[in-house]
Design a protein around this motif. Structure first.
Motif, PDB file in Angstrom:
ATOM      1  N   GLU A  95       6.882   0.632   3.614  1.00 24.17           N
ATOM      2  CA  GLU A  95       5.689   0.359   2.807  1.00 24.17           C
ATOM      3  C   GLU A  95       6.032   0.618   1.349  1.00 24.17           C
ATOM      4  OE1 GLU A  95       1.243   2.202   2.779  1.00 24.17           O
ATOM      5  OE2 GLU A  95       2.670   3.190   3.925  1.00 24.17           O
ATOM      6  N   LEU A  96       6.795   1.689   1.103  1.00 24.62           N
ATOM      7  CA  LEU A  96       6.813   1.869  -0.317  1.00 24.62           C
ATOM      8  C   LEU A  96       8.236   0.773  -0.842  1.00 24.62           C
ATOM      9  CD1 LEU A  96       7.496   5.686  -0.375  1.00 24.62           C
ATOM     10  CD2 LEU A  96       5.413   4.391  -0.931  1.00 24.62           C
ATOM     11  N   ALA A  97       8.859   0.456  -0.066  1.00 27.29           N
ATOM     12  CA  ALA A  97       9.971  -0.659  -0.447  1.00 27.29           C
ATOM     13  C   ALA A  97       9.154  -1.913  -0.828  1.00 27.29           C
ATOM     14  CB  ALA A  97      11.219  -0.732   0.465  1.00 27.29           C
ATOM     15  N   GLY A  98       8.161  -2.124  -0.131  1.00 29.02           N
ATOM     16  CA  GLY A  98       7.141  -3.406  -0.330  1.00 29.02           C
ATOM     17  C   GLY A  98       6.477  -3.163  -1.687  1.00 29.02           C
ATOM     18  N   TYR A  99       5.833  -2.339  -1.987  1.00 23.78           N
ATOM     19  CA  TYR A  99       5.339  -2.092  -3.269  1.00 23.78           C
ATOM     20  C   TYR A  99       6.636  -2.023  -4.290  1.00 23.78           C
ATOM     21  CZ  TYR A  99       1.415   0.430  -0.913  1.00 23.78           C
ATOM     22  OH  TYR A  99       0.493   0.764   0.021  1.00 23.78           O
ATOM     23  N   LEU A 100       7.577  -1.279  -4.057  1.00 24.34           N
ATOM     24  CA  LEU A 100       8.513  -1.603  -5.434  1.00 24.34           C
ATOM     25  C   LEU A 100       8.898  -2.856  -5.391  1.00 24.34           C
ATOM     26  CD1 LEU A 100      10.353   1.773  -4.467  1.00 24.34           C
ATOM     27  CD2 LEU A 100       8.988   1.312  -6.578  1.00 24.34           C
ATOM     28  N   ALA A 101       9.178  -3.836  -4.371  1.00 23.55           N
ATOM     29  CA  ALA A 101       9.835  -5.066  -4.507  1.00 23.55           C
ATOM     30  C   ALA A 101       8.839  -6.005  -5.192  1.00 23.55           C
ATOM     31  CB  ALA A 101       9.880  -5.654  -3.037  1.00 23.55           C
ATOM     32  N   ARG A 123      14.668   5.367 -12.025  1.00 24.72           N
ATOM     33  CA  ARG A 123      13.943   6.401 -12.660  1.00 24.72           C
ATOM     34  C   ARG A 123      12.322   6.776 -11.999  1.00 24.72           C
ATOM     35  NH1 ARG A 123      17.473   4.209 -16.640  1.00 24.72           N
ATOM     36  NH2 ARG A 123      15.725   2.949 -17.477  1.00 24.72           N
ATOM     37  N   CYS A 124      11.788   5.803 -12.080  1.00 23.37           N
ATOM     38  CA  CYS A 124      10.357   6.028 -11.457  1.00 23.37           C
ATOM     39  C   CYS A 124      10.370   6.921 -10.053  1.00 23.37           C
ATOM     40  CB  CYS A 124       9.559   4.848 -11.282  1.00 23.37           C
ATOM     41  SG  CYS A 124       9.191   4.223 -12.870  1.00 23.37           S
ATOM     42  N   LEU A 125      11.284   6.341  -9.207  1.00 14.08           N
ATOM     43  CA  LEU A 125      11.536   6.735  -7.721  1.00 14.08           C
ATOM     44  C   LEU A 125      11.764   8.208  -7.800  1.00 14.08           C
ATOM     45  CD1 LEU A 125      11.374   3.916  -7.095  1.00 14.08           C
ATOM     46  CD2 LEU A 125      13.037   4.214  -5.313  1.00 14.08           C
ATOM     47  N   SER A 140       2.198  16.265 -10.977  1.00 15.88           N
ATOM     48  CA  SER A 140       2.368  16.010 -12.361  1.00 15.88           C
ATOM     49  C   SER A 140       2.666  14.629 -12.712  1.00 15.88           C
ATOM     50  CB  SER A 140       3.292  16.959 -13.120  1.00 15.88           C
ATOM     51  OG  SER A 140       4.668  16.739 -12.647  1.00 15.88           O
ATOM     52  N   PHE A 141       3.630  14.012 -12.088  1.00 12.01           N
ATOM     53  CA  PHE A 141       3.875  12.586 -12.623  1.00 12.01           C
ATOM     54  C   PHE A 141       2.924  11.539 -12.094  1.00 12.01           C
ATOM     55  CE2 PHE A 141       6.649   8.582 -12.028  1.00 12.01           C
ATOM     56  CZ  PHE A 141       6.857   8.477 -13.228  1.00 12.01           C
ATOM     57  N   THR A 142       2.421  11.826 -11.018  1.00  8.46           N
ATOM     58  CA  THR A 142       1.455  11.022 -10.568  1.00  8.46           C
ATOM     59  C   THR A 142      -0.059  11.111 -11.299  1.00  8.46           C
ATOM     60  OG1 THR A 142       2.162  11.035  -8.209  1.00  8.46           O
ATOM     61  CG2 THR A 142      -0.155  10.627  -8.480  1.00  8.46           C
ATOM     62  N   LEU A 205       2.637   0.711  -8.928  1.00  7.13           N
ATOM     63  CA  LEU A 205       3.502   2.010  -9.039  1.00  7.13           C
ATOM     64  C   LEU A 205       2.817   3.344  -8.480  1.00  7.13           C
ATOM     65  CD1 LEU A 205       6.605   2.570 -10.387  1.00  7.13           C
ATOM     66  CD2 LEU A 205       5.282   2.882 -12.298  1.00  7.13           C
ATOM     67  N   LEU A 206       1.518   2.997  -8.729  1.00  6.78           N
ATOM     68  CA  LEU A 206       0.635   4.307  -8.493  1.00  6.78           C
ATOM     69  C   LEU A 206       0.487   4.599  -7.283  1.00  6.78           C
ATOM     70  CD1 LEU A 206      -0.939   6.657  -9.887  1.00  6.78           C
ATOM     71  CD2 LEU A 206      -2.728   5.144  -9.909  1.00  6.78           C
ATOM     72  N   LYS A 207       0.388   3.626  -6.583  1.00  5.89           N
ATOM     73  CA  LYS A 207       0.184   3.528  -4.879  1.00  5.89           C
ATOM     74  C   LYS A 207       1.640   4.347  -4.502  1.00  5.89           C
ATOM     75  CE  LYS A 207      -2.759  -0.068  -3.116  1.00  5.89           C
ATOM     76  NZ  LYS A 207      -2.965  -1.221  -2.407  1.00  5.89           N
ATOM     77  N   THR A 208       2.549   3.850  -4.997  1.00  9.24           N
ATOM     78  CA  THR A 208       4.001   4.369  -4.441  1.00  9.24           C
ATOM     79  C   THR A 208       4.179   5.802  -4.685  1.00  9.24           C
ATOM     80  OG1 THR A 208       5.007   2.248  -5.230  1.00  9.24           O
ATOM     81  CG2 THR A 208       6.626   4.066  -4.867  1.00  9.24           C
ATOM     82  N   ALA A 209       3.634   6.243  -6.182  1.00  8.91           N
ATOM     83  CA  ALA A 209       3.833   7.722  -6.434  1.00  8.91           C
ATOM     84  C   ALA A 209       2.850   8.635  -5.542  1.00  8.91           C
ATOM     85  CB  ALA A 209       3.299   7.739  -7.948  1.00  8.91           C
ATOM     86  N   GLU A 210       1.739   7.997  -5.206  1.00 14.62           N
ATOM     87  CA  GLU A 210       0.798   8.728  -4.302  1.00 14.62           C
ATOM     88  C   GLU A 210       1.493   9.185  -2.881  1.00 14.62           C
ATOM     89  OE1 GLU A 210      -2.675   6.475  -4.601  1.00 14.62           O
ATOM     90  OE2 GLU A 210      -3.354   7.261  -6.528  1.00 14.62           O
TER      91      GLU A 210
END
Length: 224
Positions: A95-101, A123-125, A140-142, A205-210
């Motif tokens: 799921e996260l790989a899909g967001y990042l792609a 770096r984000c990851l 904190s980053f989220t 990116l926010l979905k990925t961070a959450e």
């Protein structure tokens, strides 16, 4: 008493006919007090271990009032393999790989070099992973991404990220995270480039961070 009951339950498992499906869970119940949950996803003999871990395998009877606890026990009976951590990790990773792609493809279409995009996302990851395992303050980053996702602040995100990563590279106080950070060596954050994001890219990116990065397979850090 519970240990004796566990050994009795394992004796029942060992006595099952060889043609029976492999047992994935053993539940040990102290009536009126608690349920202890043990799993054996490895399928190795009667090697049942506390599930999901040593700190949370005992469910007090009062916990049955919680919908999450009832869902867990329902899955133990009806969908036990869905609780296999390796399957959950793979599902979260996909799921996260899909967001990042999606973010990567959009940034490359905007004209950013593929290597620059890959390093930016790496770096984000790693920063997302760091907050979930406690290397930087939890959430904190989220929270920072959420703050800069607003229309009036989004244009300042690259500056905020460069500032944060410069602090992570050397160690020191981060105004955005409102915390003193340790130094991250390995040069990942040295002379770090941060890219501007559109509203759609910011949302991905926010979905990925959450997500919970403790459930992500390490292979995702090879993306790009």
């Amino acid at each position: 008493m519970m240990q004796a009951a566990r050994q009795q339950a394992l004796g029942y498992v060992r006595a099952l006919p060889a043609e029976e499906p492999q047992s994935l869970f053993v539940l040990v119940v102290d009536v009126g007090y608690c349920i202890d949950v043990y799993s054996n996803f490895a399928g190795v003999g009667d090697s049942f271990v506390p599930f999901p871990d040593q700190a949370r395998f005992r469910l007090p009877l009062a916990a049955l009032a919680d919908e999450g606890t009832r869902l867990l026990l329902r899955q133990v009976w009806l969908e036990p393999r869905e609780l296999d951590p390796s399957r959950r990790d793979a599902r979260v990773t996909r799921e996260l790989a899909g967001y990042l792609a999606g973010v990567s493809a959009q940034l490359e279409r905007a004209g950013h070099p593929a290597e620059t995009v890959a390093q930016f996302l790496m770096r984000c990851l790693f920063t997302m992973f760091s907050e979930d395992v406690g290397l930087i303050p939890k959430a904190s980053f989220t929270g920072m991404l959420r703050t800069y996702s607003t229309p009036e602040l989004r244009e300042f995100l690259p500056d905020a990220l460069r500032g944060l990563w410069a602090t992570m590279d050397t160690g020191g106080f981060s105004p955005d995270l409102k915390a003193r950070l340790r130094r991250f060596n390995g040069k990942l954050f040295h002379d770090a480039t941060a890219l501007p994001l559109t509203a759609d890219q910011m949302a991905l990116l926010l979905k990925t961070a959450e997500a919970d990065w403790t459930e992500v397979e390490p292979a995702i850090f090879g993306l790009g």
